[in-house]
Structure formats: C-alpha cells, structure tokens
Design a protein around this motif. Structure first.
Motif, PDB file in Angstrom:
ATOM      1  N   PRO A 167       8.046 -17.571  35.285  1.00 30.02           N
ATOM      2  CA  PRO A 167       6.811 -17.105  35.920  1.00 30.02           C
ATOM      3  C   PRO A 167       7.017 -15.887  36.817  1.00 30.02           C
ATOM      4  O   PRO A 167       6.186 -14.979  36.828  1.00 30.02           O
ATOM      5  N   ARG A 168       8.128 -15.835  37.576  1.00 30.33           N
ATOM      6  CA  ARG A 168       8.338 -14.691  38.480  1.00 30.33           C
ATOM      7  C   ARG A 168       8.500 -13.394  37.690  1.00 30.33           C
ATOM      8  O   ARG A 168       7.879 -12.383  38.009  1.00 30.33           O
ATOM      9  N   SER A 203      -2.704 -16.522  29.006  1.00 25.99           N
ATOM     10  CA  SER A 203      -3.030 -17.883  29.448  1.00 25.99           C
ATOM     11  C   SER A 203      -3.106 -18.854  28.274  1.00 25.99           C
ATOM     12  O   SER A 203      -2.856 -20.047  28.434  1.00 25.99           O
ATOM     13  N   LEU A 206       0.170 -20.501  27.685  1.00 26.23           N
ATOM     14  CA  LEU A 206       0.685 -21.241  28.844  1.00 26.23           C
ATOM     15  C   LEU A 206      -0.101 -22.536  29.037  1.00 26.23           C
ATOM     16  O   LEU A 206      -0.668 -22.791  30.101  1.00 26.23           O
ATOM     17  N   ARG A 209      -0.264 -25.342  32.433  1.00 25.21           N
ATOM     18  CA  ARG A 209       0.259 -24.732  33.657  1.00 25.21           C
ATOM     19  C   ARG A 209      -0.899 -24.139  34.457  1.00 25.21           C
ATOM     20  O   ARG A 209      -1.042 -22.917  34.601  1.00 25.21           O
ATOM     21  N   VAL A 212      -0.051 -21.814  37.495  1.00 25.46           N
ATOM     22  CA  VAL A 212       0.438 -20.500  37.078  1.00 25.46           C
ATOM     23  C   VAL A 212      -0.700 -19.649  36.529  1.00 25.46           C
ATOM     24  O   VAL A 212      -0.799 -18.455  36.828  1.00 25.46           O
ATOM     25  N   LEU A 216      -2.093 -16.191  38.039  1.00 20.31           N
ATOM     26  CA  LEU A 216      -2.163 -14.983  37.205  1.00 20.31           C
ATOM     27  C   LEU A 216      -3.546 -14.350  37.285  1.00 20.31           C
ATOM     28  O   LEU A 216      -3.675 -13.117  37.316  1.00 20.31           O
ATOM     29  N   LEU A 278       2.768 -15.645  44.250  1.00 17.19           N
ATOM     30  CA  LEU A 278       3.699 -16.640  43.724  1.00 17.19           C
ATOM     31  C   LEU A 278       4.032 -17.693  44.779  1.00 17.19           C
ATOM     32  O   LEU A 278       4.072 -18.898  44.493  1.00 17.19           O
ATOM     33  N   THR A 282       1.850 -21.087  43.699  1.00 16.13           N
ATOM     34  CA  THR A 282       2.670 -21.858  42.776  1.00 16.13           C
ATOM     35  C   THR A 282       3.746 -22.608  43.564  1.00 16.13           C
ATOM     36  O   THR A 282       4.055 -22.249  44.698  1.00 16.13           O
ATOM     37  N   ASP A 286       7.169 -24.950  39.504  1.00 16.41           N
ATOM     38  CA  ASP A 286       6.482 -24.069  38.553  1.00 16.41           C
ATOM     39  C   ASP A 286       7.309 -22.823  38.265  1.00 16.41           C
ATOM     40  O   ASP A 286       7.403 -22.356  37.123  1.00 16.41           O
ATOM     41  N   ARG A 287       7.900 -22.259  39.316  1.00 15.67           N
ATOM     42  CA  ARG A 287       8.647 -21.008  39.165  1.00 15.67           C
ATOM     43  C   ARG A 287      10.003 -21.217  38.504  1.00 15.67           C
ATOM     44  O   ARG A 287      10.618 -20.257  38.024  1.00 15.67           O
ATOM     45  N   LEU A 291      10.541 -19.627  30.595  1.00 15.09           N
ATOM     46  CA  LEU A 291       9.343 -19.142  29.898  1.00 15.09           C
ATOM     47  C   LEU A 291       9.743 -18.034  28.949  1.00 15.09           C
ATOM     48  O   LEU A 291      10.551 -17.162  29.287  1.00 15.09           O
TER      49      LEU A 291
END
Length: 526
Positions: A167-168, A203, A206, A209, A212, A216, A278, A282, A286-287, A291
């Motif tokens: 995610p980051r 999205s 994903l 999530r 996240v 976004l 972030l 989140t 999550d991070r 991904l």
C-alpha cells in the motif's frame, strides 16, 4: 375502537415523517402538500452573519464615498474613483463568499459597475478578453483534451503502478503519477476527472481492503490539489495571480520560472500528505500486506487497453505533449510566447492526420466560464491599479507597521499564508480566492518591504489546501460523491485529514517562503 386507534397511530406516524422531511427539505422538493398556514422562515446564524457583512461593506463604501466627496486639497481621504473601485471590489468579495451566484457572473457585474460609474473604460474591459493569457489557456485545454481522449493517461498510470509492492509504494507511485498530470491538464477538476477511472480500476483489484480503498479515495483529490502548484497551468488561480501581478506592473511568472519554484513544494507537500493519509486512515497491518498490481488487470477493470504497443492516437499524444512542454520550458532560447506555443499545439491537436480529436469536440471541452472569469478579474485588477486604489489601500492599512522592518515583513507573510490557507472555508472557488486576496496582497506588500511576487506566490501556494469540506474544491466534491466514486470517504474523514494537513501546509509554505524560495531566486524582501 382498535381500527380507530390504528388509524390515529398511522396518522401520527405520517405527521412525524412529514415533519421530519419538512425539517430537511422544502415541501415542494419532496412532493408533499403545503399546509394552508404559511410558516415564516427563520434566519439562521449564517444568514445573519452574511447580512451583517453586507451591512459593514455598505457602510464602509458609503463612508469612503462621502469622504471622497468632502475631500480637500492635501487630505489623505480617497478620491472618488478610489472609493468607487474599493466599494465595488468589496461587494464582489462579499458576493463570492456569501451568495450562490456564479463567480463569473459576480465578476462581470463588478466590471459593469465600474464601467457604468466611469472608473473603468469599456475599451480596457473588452481588451482583457483578448489578453495573451486567455489564448494560452484555450490552447492548453485543447491539448489536454487531446491527451485525455487518447487514453495515454490511464496507460501511463497503470504501468507506473505495477511497480507497487504494498500500500505505501502504491500510494506514493499514485502521487507521482498525479503530480505529472499537472503538466498535461490545466485544471484541477480535469485532473480529478482523469483520476477517477484510475481509482475505479485500482480499487477493483483491491477487494476486501476497505480502509486502503477509502484512503486512496482521499489521496487522489488531495494530491491533485496540492501538486497543482508545480505548473503555471496547474490551476486557473495561478493564471489569475500572474495576471494580477502583471496588471500591477510586476514582472510576473513564466512557465519555466513557476516550474522552478513550484515543483519542489508540489513534490514535498504531496508526498507529505500521502504519508499523513497512510498514517491516519490505514493500520500497520494494512500497510504490511504485500501487493502486486497487474497492468492488464487494471486495463480489464477500466475496459481500456493499457498493454501492448501504443495506438496511433497515443503516439500522437506523446509527441504533441512532449513538444509543447519542451517549447514552454525553453522559451528563453527561442522567444516564442507560451500563448503562441499553446495555440500551435492546439491547432496540431485538431488537425486531421496528426491530431487526436476533432475541432468541435475540443472546443466543447474548453471551460469558457473560467476564461471569462479571468478576463473580468483582469479588468478589476486594472481598475485597482489605474485609479490608485491599491496604493491608497497600502498606505492607509499598513501605516502603523512600517517601522517594524524585517519583523513586520515576516509577520505579514505569515498572516497572508494563514488567510490563504483558511480562505476555502468562505470562498469555495480557488480562482475567486485569488481574485479576492491577491490584489490586496500585491497592494500591501511593498509598504512593508515585501516583494509582491513572493507574497502573491506564497498566497497562491497556500490556497492549494482546500480539503476541509466537500464543497471547498471540485476534485474533493467529485470523490466525495458516492454516485461518482464508490467506497469513498465521508465529510468526517475530511475533517480528520484537515486537522493534520492544514497546520502541516501552513508550516511548509512558510518554510518555503522564508528560506527555500529566496535561495532559489525569489527574494522575500524588496
């Protein structure tokens, strides 16, 4: 008896429902019958404040006009043209902040008032419609329409995002992609519209999530607004600022000089906002989830081909955009004005065989209301300068602060940045904020030894923060609308973000204005 009781209960429930609906929306908009007794609407606190503000403006205007009519030789009172100009300007600011009238309509009404009173020559107003900046924006919007219609933007974003490993990295790569669009699309609303298909496609890959995806949705309009400062064409407010500076006799900015000053702030502020989102929206879990984004999967979600060789239209868009940006950036070498370069690019964009779209389609996408607004505000700025209203306002308002030296200059800059950061709460239009604030900033800055260029640039940069309410900016409103973006954010989420981002942007712009930009060639002091 039971039937009568049920009927009475149902009637009471109906009355309760109707009262509830009446409390939130007028009867005629709900299709409900209007009662025989008319209820006089109560004035809310906001309406009272607006009326009080209007009263203060009218009293101030009447006082200035009266002082001008009784003015004697050597008196410091304003002349009649100055009084009329300032009164009309204050009324325009009140209308921008307190009414739902269209910003362009307000600007036109103000210009007409100045023409009718003899303060502004009609020829000056009509000449502003043919200003070089207007043609620069017309050409830039046509070029942006060609790039958008080619599908190049989604292809570029999908290939950049495939490098995301979590995610980051996904969020920071998205920030890079959105920042780059500031050089291709000359409006924040247009860039937000360009980002919506990317958000929808990302999205879709994903699932499950929600945090996240919500983050976004917050990230995209935030970066669109903050990164706009990278380019002179990034927002209409930038053109307004440049116009007002030139109308006041200042040098103004070129495409390259704005790029030099704006890109560092755009990059730092956008990635700082990315980290804040972030951290705030989140969780660590999550991070930490790996991904992988597949360009082909993004293309399938968007129903657009983003893999394989470039199409003919995409190749044309690449050549067109690259050539225009190169010519803008090398203006000192060839001395072609940015407006002429934009016009050449626009003609190429709609020419059969080498362009990307037809001329009628391109013309429909030009925001004519914004262009007319720019022309009208240019006329207002001309009146403020030629009548001496700006100089009189400067000498009158800052007389007690002139002896403070550098401390007064720093205090003035901090106040300008604070007001510009908070102005979106009163004036939802970014261009209208610049039209209302920049003339005053330009007029007041020299009296304290502050460069009008530095003060105007700092004010415009700070005005890029407009995230507190969905109505504060069009990109935020677009991503807050569930009919446009699913899985988005709520007004409460915006307030949570603003609580951190607002002070961060104030400090960041202040650091740039006081230390970074002076080292880059934009001195703070005259």
């Amino acid at each position: 008896m039971s039937d009568h009781t049920d009927t009475t209960s149902r009637a009471a429930e109906t009355t309760t429902v109707e009262r509830t609906r009446f409390a939130t929306m007028p009867p005629e908009r709900q299709g409900l019958p209007v009662g025989r007794r008319s209820v006089r609407p109560r004035l809310g606190r906001a309406s009272i404040l607006r009326l009080v503000a209007l009263g203060l403006v009218l009293v101030a205007g009447a006082g200035m006009v009266l002082a001008a009519l009784t003015r004697s030789s050597g008196d410091s009172a304003p002349t009649l043209p100055i009084a009329v100009t300032l009164t009309v300007f204050l009324l325009a600011v009140w209308a921008w902040t307190s009414t739902r009238l269209d910003d362009t309509l307000v600007a036109f009404l103000a210009a007409i008032a100045l023409i009718v009173t003899g303060v502004l020559p009609a020829s000056d107003f009509f000449a502003s419609l043919g200003d070089e900046t207007i043609w620069l924006l017309i050409g830039a919007f046509v070029i942006a329409s060609a790039v958008s219609s080619s599908g190049l933007a989604l292809r570029g974003a999908s290939h950049l995002l495939r490098f995301a490993r979590g995610p980051r990295s996904l969020f920071h790569l998205t920030t890079v992609a959105l920042t780059l669009t500031a050089f291709a699309v000359p409006a924040t609303s247009g860039r937000a519209a360009l980002a919506i298909p990317v958000y929808t496609a990302v999205s879709a890959v994903l699932p499950g999530r929600e945090r996240v995806i919500r983050a976004l949705a917050l990230l995209m309009p935030t970066v669109v607004l903050l990164s706009a400062v990278a380019s002179l064409l990034g927002a209409g407010a930038h053109i307004v600022t440049d116009q007002l500076l030139r109308a006041a006799g200042e040098e103004g900015f070129t495409f390259l000089s704005w790029l030099w000053l704006g890109v560092p702030l755009a990059v730092v502020s956008s990635h700082l906002a990315c980290e804040i989102i972030l951290w705030r929206f989140t969780r660590r879990a999550d991070r930490a989830i790996p991904l992988r984004m597949d360009a082909a999967e993004i293309g399938r979600s968007a129903s657009t081909a983003v893999t394989g060789p470039l199409s003919i239209l995409e190749r044309r868009a690449v050549l067109l955009l690259g050539a225009v940006i190169l010519l803008w950036a090398t203006e000192p070498l060839h001395h072609l004005s940015p407006a002429l370069v934009a016009l050449l690019g626009a003609v190429a964009a709609v020419t059969p065989g080498i362009g990307c779209l037809t001329f009628p389609a391109a013309i429909k996408r030009v925001p004519w209301s914004l262009l007319l607004f720019l022309a009208a505000t240019l006329a207002l700025a001309s009146a403020l300068t030629t009548t001496g209203a700006a100089a009189w306002l400067s000498s009158s308002a800052l007389a007690p602060l002139r002896g403070l030296g550098a401390a007064g200059a720093v205090a003035f800059m901090l106040v300008v940045i604070a007001i510009s950061t908070a102005a979106h709460l009163l004036i939802p239009s970014r261009s209208a904020r610049s039209a209302a604030i920049i003339p005053v900033v330009i007029a007041l800055a020299p009296a304290l030894g502050v460069s009008p260029m530095a003060a105007a640039f700092a004010s415009t940069a700070a005005a890029g923060f407009c995230h507190t309410l969905p109505s504060s900016a069009k990109p935020v409103a677009m991503f807050a609308d569930p009919d446009i973006v699913s899985g988005g954010f709520t007004p409460h989420d915006l307030r949570r973000l603003s609580a951190l981002l607002a002070p961060a942007m104030f400090v960041l712009v202040a650091v740039f204005a006081l230390w970074v930009w002076p080292s880059m060639g934009l001195p703070l002091l005259l």
